[in-house]
Design a protein around this motif. Structure first.
Motif, short mmCIF file in Angstrom:
data_model
loop_
_atom_site.label_atom_id
_atom_site.label_comp_id
_atom_site.label_asym_id
_atom_site.label_seq_id
_atom_site.Cartn_x
_atom_site.Cartn_y
_atom_site.Cartn_z
N ARG A 511 0.65 -1.08 -0.11
CA ARG A 511 -0.01 0.18 0.22
C ARG A 511 0.82 1.26 -0.09
O ARG A 511 1.85 1.34 0.69
CB ARG A 511 -0.85 0.00 1.29
CG ARG A 511 -2.08 -0.94 1.17
CD ARG A 511 -3.33 -0.66 0.23
NE ARG A 511 -4.04 -1.79 0.15
CZ ARG A 511 -5.01 -1.51 -0.73
NH1 ARG A 511 -5.37 -0.50 -1.21
NH2 ARG A 511 -5.84 -2.45 -1.05
N ASN A 513 0.16 5.82 -0.20
CA ASN A 513 -0.50 6.74 0.08
C ASN A 513 -0.32 8.04 -0.70
O ASN A 513 -0.71 9.16 -0.40
CB ASN A 513 -0.92 7.14 1.57
CG ASN A 513 0.26 7.69 2.36
OD1 ASN A 513 1.11 7.89 1.79
ND2 ASN A 513 0.00 7.55 3.63
N LEU A 521 -1.25 13.17 -1.89
CA LEU A 521 -1.85 12.22 -1.37
C LEU A 521 -2.90 11.53 -1.96
O LEU A 521 -3.62 12.20 -2.93
CB LEU A 521 -2.48 12.74 0.23
CG LEU A 521 -1.36 13.29 1.05
CD1 LEU A 521 -2.36 13.84 2.30
CD2 LEU A 521 -0.59 12.07 1.71
N GLU A 523 -5.88 8.20 -1.87
CA GLU A 523 -6.54 7.09 -1.25
C GLU A 523 -5.95 6.87 -0.01
O GLU A 523 -5.60 5.72 0.77
CB GLU A 523 -6.29 5.70 -1.88
CG GLU A 523 -6.66 5.68 -3.32
CD GLU A 523 -6.41 4.41 -4.08
OE1 GLU A 523 -5.82 3.44 -3.66
OE2 GLU A 523 -6.91 4.31 -5.31
N LEU A 524 -5.73 7.99 0.88
CA LEU A 524 -5.43 8.05 2.24
C LEU A 524 -6.21 7.29 3.31
O LEU A 524 -5.50 6.43 4.00
CB LEU A 524 -5.41 9.60 2.66
CG LEU A 524 -4.60 9.59 3.98
CD1 LEU A 524 -3.11 9.38 4.12
CD2 LEU A 524 -4.69 11.17 4.35
N GLU A 525 -7.53 7.37 3.06
CA GLU A 525 -8.33 6.42 4.20
C GLU A 525 -8.17 4.92 3.94
O GLU A 525 -7.97 4.09 4.70
CB GLU A 525 -9.61 6.79 4.31
CG GLU A 525 -10.57 5.86 4.91
CD GLU A 525 -12.16 6.58 4.82
OE1 GLU A 525 -13.01 5.59 5.11
OE2 GLU A 525 -12.29 7.73 4.62
N ASP A 526 -8.17 4.59 2.56
CA ASP A 526 -7.92 3.23 2.36
C ASP A 526 -6.55 2.76 2.77
O ASP A 526 -6.46 1.70 3.19
CB ASP A 526 -8.19 2.93 0.94
CG ASP A 526 -8.15 1.43 0.56
OD1 ASP A 526 -8.84 0.77 0.68
OD2 ASP A 526 -7.19 1.04 -0.58
N PHE A 527 -5.74 3.69 2.61
CA PHE A 527 -4.20 3.25 3.06
C PHE A 527 -4.50 2.87 4.60
O PHE A 527 -3.64 1.86 5.20
CB PHE A 527 -3.28 4.33 2.75
CG PHE A 527 -1.84 4.23 3.59
CD1 PHE A 527 -0.87 3.63 2.57
CD2 PHE A 527 -1.50 4.63 4.46
CE1 PHE A 527 0.52 3.53 3.21
CE2 PHE A 527 -0.24 4.75 4.91
CZ PHE A 527 0.57 3.89 4.17
N GLN A 528 -4.96 3.69 5.42
CA GLN A 528 -4.94 3.87 6.77
C GLN A 528 -5.73 2.69 7.36
O GLN A 528 -5.26 2.02 8.36
CB GLN A 528 -5.65 5.16 7.43
CG GLN A 528 -4.89 6.35 7.20
CD GLN A 528 -5.54 7.59 7.47
OE1 GLN A 528 -6.51 7.67 7.71
NE2 GLN A 528 -4.73 8.76 7.35
N TYR A 626 4.29 6.27 4.40
CA TYR A 626 3.88 6.23 3.20
C TYR A 626 3.74 5.14 2.18
O TYR A 626 2.98 4.90 1.22
CB TYR A 626 4.45 7.44 2.44
CG TYR A 626 5.80 6.85 1.81
CD1 TYR A 626 5.86 6.52 0.29
CD2 TYR A 626 7.00 6.94 2.64
CE1 TYR A 626 7.00 6.16 -0.21
CE2 TYR A 626 8.09 6.47 1.78
CZ TYR A 626 8.18 6.23 0.68
OH TYR A 626 9.58 5.80 0.02
N THR A 650 -5.40 11.13 10.08
CA THR A 650 -5.39 11.90 9.10
C THR A 650 -4.84 13.42 9.44
O THR A 650 -4.19 14.16 8.72
CB THR A 650 -6.73 12.12 8.26
OG1 THR A 650 -7.13 10.75 7.84
CG2 THR A 650 -6.79 13.27 7.15
N THR A 653 -1.24 13.79 9.58
CA THR A 653 -0.80 13.65 8.37
C THR A 653 -0.75 14.92 7.66
O THR A 653 0.15 15.51 7.06
CB THR A 653 -1.29 12.68 7.48
OG1 THR A 653 -1.11 11.42 7.97
CG2 THR A 653 -0.65 12.42 6.01
#
Length: 674
Positions: A511, A513, A521, A523-528, A626, A650, A653
């Motif tokens: 993954r 981000n 940045l 797909e930050l939420e999907d990464f987290q 990342y 988030t 970040t």
């Protein structure tokens, strides 16, 4: 404290004239708009340098600190933000061959001295903070207080080398020696808690403290009392070497000791070694002496538990041979490596003992011998230096450092192999030092370090441990070649490089981000959610980290500003003593204790860390990641992670390295909270 009034009349006239010139230059800068101040900087710096070179110049510049600051001399530089300055960087600035850098650093210290004394109020740093910072700066640059310039300094810096010493004499009049030595001792203990393989710089600092404390011309008062344990761990650990008699005298004393006295010596050395992470040269003399005496006392001298003692007795001849070949006063730290290797019990792995027997008889290429002699001298043989390095790396896998080199990937690989696959590490060492070539495979195709064009590092590293010194250049070239073979692929090349470079245990799930093309940045939420579901025990079915996993972080400074990308290893995730979930990781950058801004301060001790580990609360580490790898067959529950938790990550970040990387869609969506 020196002042303009203390200066002899002949010099006073010169100082007065130069100060007048400086004041004119500063006023001209103050009258200039911000966008054009750089046009006035040359005149100010030249005038300031001429003042600082005179006796009384530092005191005069201190009184002008506020006017210099307000005129804008620090505008556009990190010196403009004193609250984020890092004391450990000052030796490089003060020792620079570039006069402007030295002058700017000196002016910054004098500015902070004025703040510390309450001569003016700074909006970004308090008087107490300035005082604390200067104490650390003086501790780290202790040689500038007590020793004259070396020939190298005189050649490189000329009169500037004398100027920096005058600066530190002026600082010490205000800050005082007590704070300096106390700060230095605290810094040494903080570094030693991380159990680095390379401790020569630490030993030099301890030696300097010992010299200063024993010099009747230097009055340190009661300062540095905490240094006693550090000094004794090297030079007066036990009754037999209390007064630092010298190696030959201590050897003679051992020959007259009875078993009880030898037991006392053995336990004293072992306790000091495991308490501090430092090994006295006298300790090696005792251990070599005990080879012919008693295995029980040898185990005592190594400080072994039942596990380590059983391993030593099981592989008695191998351990004795390793000591005879690798353990000398000049390679004393390898004794800690040997003890911890036995404590790890890794000799019970079938390939390890044969691999170490091979290492004992390994022929080194002429190139490898030359490199080792250049870096570590000729007091012991190149083979002994290398074997000592092997023992240190096997015993302290998290103590591997990258030095001042951009080779974090290679350092991480060596650490990971020592930690997780030590027989492979020994095989890599054999290829590198015997054959001057390492061959690895990338997706079925062989890559030779000899044939690869070049690596990330532009120059050969010299500030590394013996194993890294010889192996890292090969790994660096191979890593770079793997990157070149991924150049035409879409996405981040680490997706394919890391599993091939580090080992089969690297998760095939990947993954990232950040959009590789735009740097924004993505797909930050999907990464987290995937990181939480893969690594957080509350969301992955309480699955521990089985094998160390490579990951990438966005490093930030103490103001949370982006610095660059960096390689780390995820080791484990556990509750700390305060019942907070933390990620424990390995950082190859030599000192893991760092302030990454926005309240994110990396811990190396006091929160359940083992030697060599760094740690952060889970959400803070997640905010700096990342890229990471995971096992796609062991995914946890993506849906159960709360919105509140994700929003906190988030926030960390977007307030730091992601602040300038927000894509337009995120900016539009922000007001709705989606």
């Amino acid at each position: 404290m020196s002042s303009a009034q203390d200066v002899p009349s002949s010099d006073h006239a010169t100082l007065t004239k130069r100060l007048a010139s400086l004041d004119d230059a500063v006023q001209a800068m103050a009258d200039t708009r911000d966008y054009a101040k750089h046009l006035k900087l040359r005149r100010v710096l030249d005038a300031a340098r001429r003042v600082l070179l005179l006796s009384g110049g530092c005191a005069a510049m201190e009184t002008r600190a506020q006017s210099l600051e307000e005129a804008g001399i620090f505008l556009g530089t990190d010196w403009a933000y004193p609250h984020i300055l890092i004391p450990s960087l000052t030796p490089h600035a003060l020792g620079s061959a570039e006069p402007d850098t030295v002058v700017m650093e000196a002016l910054s210290e004098l500015r902070l001295l004025a703040v510390a004394r309450g001569q003016f109020t700074h909006s970004l740093i308090s008087s107490e903070q300035a005082h604390h910072y200067l104490s650390q700066v003086m501790a780290i640059n202790l040689s500038l207080l007590f020793t004259p310039p070396t020939e190298a300094e005189r050649e490189q810096q000329g009169k500037l080398a004398l100027m920096t010493r005058e600066l530190f004499r002026h600082l010490s009049d205000v800050i005082g020696y007590e704070k300096v030595l106390d700060q230095l001792v605290d810094e040494i203990w903080r570094i030693l808690q991380q159990r680095p393989i390379q401790v020569e710089q630490v030993k030099q600092m301890i030696t300097q403290i010992a010299i200063y404390r024993n010099n009747p011309e230097i009055d340190l008062g009661a300062s540095g009392a905490g240094a006693d344990r550090l000094i004794s761990s090297l030079y007066g650990t036990t009754q037999g070497c209390r007064e630092d008699p010298g190696i030959e005298v201590y050897q003679q004393r051992l020959e007259t000791m009875d078993r009880g006295q030898l037991q006392y010596e053995a336990s004293g050395f072992a306790r000091a070694m495991h308490d501090t992470g430092l090994v006295s040269p006298y300790h090696t003399v005792l251990v070599r002496f005990l080879l012919e005496q008693d295995d029980h006392l040898l185990g005592e001298a190594l400080g072994l538990s039942t596990t380590g003692r059983d391993c030593m007795l099981c592989y008695r001849e191998l351990v004795h041979s390793l000591i005879r070949e690798a353990i000398h006063p000049q390679t004393a730290q390898a004794l800690l490596g040997l003890a911890l290797t036995l404590e790890r019990g890794i000799l019970y792995q079938p390939p390890l003992a044969p691999a170490l027997w091979r290492q004992l008889a390994l022929p080194l290429s002429s190139y490898s011998q030359q490199r080792l002699e250049l870096a570590f001298g000729t007091a012991v043989s190149p083979r002994a230096s290398l074997l000592a390095g092997v023992l240190s790396m096997l015993g302290l896998p998290l103590g591997v450092g990258q030095g001042n080199n951009p080779t974090c990937q290679s350092a991480r690989a060596l650490s990971m192999w020592s930690y997780n696959d030590p027989d492979y590490l020994l095989q890599i060492v054999v290829w590198a030092v015997r054959d001057d070539e390492v061959i690895m495979h990338f997706e079925g195709q062989a890559i030779s370090s000899r044939d690869s064009v070049g690596g990330v590092a532009r120059e050969l590293p010299v500030d590394l441990d013996p194993v890294s010194l010889l192996v890292v250049p090969h790994l660096d070239r191979i890593y770079a070649e793997m990157g070149r073979r991924c150049a035409e692929r879409e996405g981040d090349p680490h997706r394919w490089i890391n599993p091939e470079f580090h080992g089969w245990w690297t998760g095939r799930g990947f993954r990232i981000n950040v959009d590789v093309l735009t740097g924004k940045l993505a797909e930050l939420e999907d990464f987290q959610r995937h990181f939480y579901a893969s690594y957080h025990p509350y969301y992955n079915g309480n699955q521990p980290v089985v094998h160390p996993q490579p990951a990438g972080i966005a490093v930030t400074d103490s103001a949370a500003r982006f610095i660059g990308w960096h390689a780390i290893t995820l080791l484990r995730v556990n509750l700390d003593p305060q019942d907070e979930m933390r990620v424990y990781f390995y950082n190859p950058n030599n000192d893991s204790g760092q302030n990454w801004g926005d309240g994110v301060v990396v811990s190396t001790a006091g929160n359940g860390e083992r030697f060599g580990e760094a740690s952060l609360p889970f959400e803070q580490l997640a905010s700096r990641l990342y890229i990471f790898h995971y096992d796609p067959l062991e995914r946890g529950d993506l849906a159960s992670i709360s919105r509140e938790e994700l929003d906190r990550v988030t926030g960390y970040t977007t307030r730091s390295w992601g602040a300038t990387r927000l894509p337009p869609v995120d900016l539009q969506a922000a007001p709705s909270g989606s």
